[in-house]
Design an enzyme around this catalytic site. Structure first.
Site, PDB file in Angstrom:
ATOM      1  N   THR A 408      -2.399 -43.271 -11.675  1.00  0.00           N
ATOM      2  CA  THR A 408      -3.853 -43.307 -11.573  1.00  0.00           C
ATOM      3  C   THR A 408      -4.271 -44.756 -11.544  1.00  0.00           C
ATOM      4  O   THR A 408      -3.449 -45.638 -11.688  1.00  0.00           O
ATOM      5  CB  THR A 408      -4.448 -42.607 -12.832  1.00  0.00           C
ATOM      6  N   THR A 426      -7.780 -40.973  -9.215  1.00  0.00           N
ATOM      7  CA  THR A 426      -6.353 -40.663  -9.133  1.00  0.00           C
ATOM      8  C   THR A 426      -6.052 -39.716  -7.982  1.00  0.00           C
ATOM      9  O   THR A 426      -6.958 -39.076  -7.431  1.00  0.00           O
ATOM     10  CB  THR A 426      -5.917 -39.998 -10.463  1.00  0.00           C
ATOM     11  N   GLU A 428      -3.234 -37.943  -8.972  1.00  0.00           N
ATOM     12  CA  GLU A 428      -2.341 -37.333  -9.967  1.00  0.00           C
ATOM     13  C   GLU A 428      -1.000 -38.052 -10.006  1.00  0.00           C
ATOM     14  O   GLU A 428      -0.935 -39.151 -10.497  1.00  0.00           O
ATOM     15  CB  GLU A 428      -2.167 -35.831  -9.738  1.00  0.00           C
ATOM     16  N   GLU A 447      -3.355 -32.610  -7.799  1.00  0.00           N
ATOM     17  CA  GLU A 447      -4.085 -32.466  -9.072  1.00  0.00           C
ATOM     18  C   GLU A 447      -3.972 -31.070  -9.672  1.00  0.00           C
ATOM     19  O   GLU A 447      -4.122 -30.887 -10.881  1.00  0.00           O
ATOM     20  CB  GLU A 447      -5.565 -32.807  -8.854  1.00  0.00           C
ATOM     21  N   ASP A 450      -2.205 -30.189 -12.780  1.00  0.00           N
ATOM     22  CA  ASP A 450      -2.824 -30.461 -14.090  1.00  0.00           C
ATOM     23  C   ASP A 450      -3.353 -29.183 -14.740  1.00  0.00           C
ATOM     24  O   ASP A 450      -3.759 -29.194 -15.901  1.00  0.00           O
ATOM     25  CB  ASP A 450      -3.972 -31.472 -13.966  1.00  0.00           C
ATOM     26  N   SER A 471      -7.034 -35.901 -18.301  1.00  0.00           N
ATOM     27  CA  SER A 471      -6.972 -36.786 -19.471  1.00  0.00           C
ATOM     28  C   SER A 471      -7.713 -38.088 -19.226  1.00  0.00           C
ATOM     29  O   SER A 471      -7.685 -38.980 -20.069  1.00  0.00           O
ATOM     30  CB  SER A 471      -5.510 -37.115 -19.791  1.00  0.00           C
ATOM     31  N   GLY A 492      -1.670 -40.659 -17.234  1.00  0.00           N
ATOM     32  CA  GLY A 492      -1.587 -39.236 -17.552  1.00  0.00           C
ATOM     33  C   GLY A 492      -2.204 -38.977 -18.920  1.00  0.00           C
ATOM     34  O   GLY A 492      -3.224 -39.567 -19.274  1.00  0.00           O
TER      35      GLY A 492
HETATM   36  N1  GLU Z   1      -3.976 -36.265 -13.229  1.00  0.00           N
HETATM   37  C1  GLU Z   1      -4.087 -36.956 -14.477  1.00  0.00           C
HETATM   38  C2  GLU Z   1      -5.319 -36.559 -15.208  1.00  0.00           C
HETATM   39  O1  GLU Z   1      -6.303 -36.298 -14.616  1.00  0.00           O
HETATM   40  C3  GLU Z   1      -4.083 -38.428 -14.310  1.00  0.00           C
HETATM   41  C4  GLU Z   1      -2.784 -38.898 -13.810  1.00  0.00           C
HETATM   42  C5  GLU Z   1      -2.366 -40.169 -14.422  1.00  0.00           C
HETATM   43  O2  GLU Z   1      -3.121 -40.905 -15.005  1.00  0.00           O
HETATM   44  O3  GLU Z   1      -1.212 -40.511 -14.319  1.00  0.00           O
HETATM   45  O4  GLU Z   1      -5.333 -36.536 -16.391  1.00  0.00           O
END
Ligand code: GLU
Length: 593
Positions: A408, A426, A428, A447, A450, A471, A492
């Site tokens: 991200t 991001t 993802e 995504e 997630d 997150s 993440g």
């Molecule tokens: N897809 C993750 C989220 O929305 C973010 C991915 C990342 O920061 O590596 O929490």
């Protein structure tokens, strides 16, 4: 009115002309370098993961743009230079502080599941797919939100048109920039999948199937054309017509080459899914913490609620008088408990009644705090019951979830008026779902992994039209209504602990912001072992923490924050990550060390 006129005149310019303009000028030798990681001075400020994006934000401010304009300009550049982390194929969350009236608001442009998906969409023969089988597929791509997010942010809080905001990035995509080691490494990690998809291979690999070399110039004329189209037509240039059709095709018939050595399962996205996408403006989460107001991103992100709950738990301890090791113990324990609750109770609020008020209440925090001892708890700890603090009945036990890391990017921009943007976006995983939309130059997100895609009952299960829990934790801290710190990070689920740790370092331990960002990190997310960087594991504090029962597992890097602090003497301090992921770049308008 001025903007409407501008837009109308832009519409009269054919896309081919815009592209010619973008492509004019010498082939560029701009690199995507890092540094400097810290800058202090007056006026506006920007901190991002690389210099081209930071420079673009500063140029937007110089031209009279505000923080929102600067943030979108920089984000569009990152879509070119950091295509494996973020871009128009993905989504994100923007937190905005408006100086004129103190409003703090958020733009949710999280990706959505296509309407036809359901809880068993990732199941084959009654069993959920393994992560990589789910990821590298059409199934994992959510309806992208980034373009709608940028348009909404500019329309409501910016001064630039979308066309203006995309122009520097359009130029950069057409004129190219020099590939650095970080870019190369991110391709290398995906070669085995990119080479299954001719459109991805053409963009990111040399003819011999290896990543494009460090030091060579990377061009993305397809993306330049896509940006020019979006600039000319607005979001309709993305969500309807040829780009939308190409996305639907790429998702429903993954454009796999004849020599592919993986199975790429099709998804079910339709043109109607794209046409229906909206980026809602949502109220931020807010907790009071030691005299500060901490604003974050609410559901479908778990960022604001989890950072907020952990801070509420910590507020009951007098950290100021404690040893650093004791503070870190309480940080890990508060995070452990907040993650147990996050895993159980946070999902898209339009599909699940998130007990947000309960999760963020002082009463619930007090109950959770009471379980903390001088020893590390044994994870997984069960979630608490926030419902009595939410004005509702208990929803009963919810299942836990798996935690994973991905990729991200986060950027932070402020202007001389005191407007502030904290923005995380991001696709993802690093490289998203691996599919470059043929002819349009951008990667699709993955995504939808997630979601708790292996569960048919979890609040965060797959459902048509739903946004997967995130997150991402873009955060803005105010003091007496004025900005104090804006911060965020990739990483993440470790985003949450990174933001929390930076805030505890800065607010409770009094660590200067650059050092708070650089400090070795640990991340406890209700697992038996705490992920920690090698430097953390080697520290004397970790030795003492082991004595309390903490177990550590080594992770090379946790997070890569960028932040801005508003100093007492009107100066502003922009701080980017100095080392992790190659380091970031921070600038201010008028340097005054
Ligand atoms: N897809 C993750 C989220 O929305 C973010 C991915 C990342 O920061 O590596 O929490």
């Amino acid at each position: 009115m001025r903007r409407m006129l501008e837009r109308r005149s832009i519409r009269t310019v054919p896309i081919s002309v815009l592209l010619l303009l973008a492509a004019a000028g010498p082939a560029v030798s701009a690199t995507a370098p890092s540094g400097p990681p810290t800058a202090v001075g007056l006026g506006g400020a920007a901190a991002t993961v690389e210099r081209l994006a930071t420079d673009a934000a500063m140029e937007a401010l110089r031209l009279g743009g505000n923080a929102v304009d600067g943030a979108v300009v920089a984000a569009a550049v990152l879509g070119v230079t950091e295509p494996f982390s973020a871009g128009i194929g993905g989504g994100g969350f923007m937190v905005i502080h408006r100086a004129s009236d103190g409003l703090v608001t958020t733009i949710d442009h999280r990706e959505k599941a296509p309407a036809a998906m359901g809880p068993t969409s990732f199941f084959v023969n009654g069993r959920p797919l393994a992560f990589n089988d789910a990821r590298y597929s059409g199934l994992s791509a959510g309806v992208p939100g980034t373009v709608a997010g940028w348009a909404t942010a500019l329309e409501r809080y910016g001064t630039f048109s979308l066309s203006q905001a995309l122009r520097p990035a359009t130029h950069l995509a057409a004129r190219g920039f020099v590939i650095d080691q970080v870019f190369f490494d991110q391709v290398r990690g995906n070669v085995d999948f990119f080479d299954d998809i001719p459109a991805s291979a053409r963009l990111f690999l040399d003819a011999d199937g290896t990543p494009r070399d460090v030091g060579t110039v990377f061009y993305n004329p397809d993306l330049a054309r896509t940006y020019a189209r979006i600039g000319a037509l607005g979001p309709a240039g993305f969500y309807r017509g040829p780009v939308a059709d190409a996305i639907v095709n790429a998702v429903t018939r993954p454009p796999v080459g004849p020599l592919a050595n993986h199975t790429w399962r099709p998804g079910v996205m339709t043109a109607a899914d794209l046409a229906a996408y909206t980026a809602p403006e949502r109220a931020p989460t807010r907790v009071g913490y030691r005299g500060y107001d901490v604003y974050g991103m609410g559901p479908p992100s778990s960022g604001g609620s989890t950072v907020g709950e952990a801070l509420n738990i910590l507020e009951g301890f007098n950290l100021r008088g404690m040893s650093r090791e004791h503070v870190l113990h309480l940080f890990l324990e508060a995070s452990r408990l907040a993650f147990a609750d996050r895993n159980a109770y946070v999902a898209d609020p339009e599909y699940f009644d998130v007990p947000l008020a309960g999760l963020l209440s002082d009463g619930f925090a007090a109950q959770r705090r009471a379980s903390i001892t001088d020893r590390a708890a044994v994870s997984p700890v069960p979630p608490g019951d926030p419902f009595p603090f939410d004005g509702g009945a208990s929803a009963g036990e919810a299942s836990a979830t798996v935690v994973r890391t991905g990729s991200t990017t986060h950027l932070t921009v402020s202007d001389r008026h005191g407007n502030v943007v904290s923005y995380t976006f991001t696709i993802e995983s690093t490289g998203g779902n691996g599919i470059v939309v043929p002819g349009y130059g951008f990667l699709l997100n993955n995504e939808l992994t997630d979601f708790n895609f292996d569960s048919t009952t979890h609040p965060n299960r797959v459902e048509g039209g739903k946004r997967p829990r995130s997150s991402m934790a873009p955060t803005i801290v105010l003091r007496d209504g004025a900005p104090f710190v804006a911060v965020g990070s990739p990483g993440g689920s470790m985003i949450i602990t990174t933001v929390l740790q930076v805030l505890v370092e800065r607010i409770d331990l009094g660590t200067p912001l650059p050092a708070a960002i650089a400090a070795p990190r640990a991340s406890q997310r209700n697992t038996a072992q705490t992920s920690a960087e090698p430097a953390f594991i080697a520290s004397p504090e970790a030795q003492a923490l082991r004595g309390r029962g903490h177990l550590f597992t080594s992770t090379p890097e946790i997070g890569a924050a960028t932040a801005i602090e508003f100093l007492d003497d009107d100066r502003v301090l922009a701080a980017a990550e100095p080392v992790r992921r190659g380091g970031g770049s921070a600038r201010v308008e008028l340097p005054r060390p």
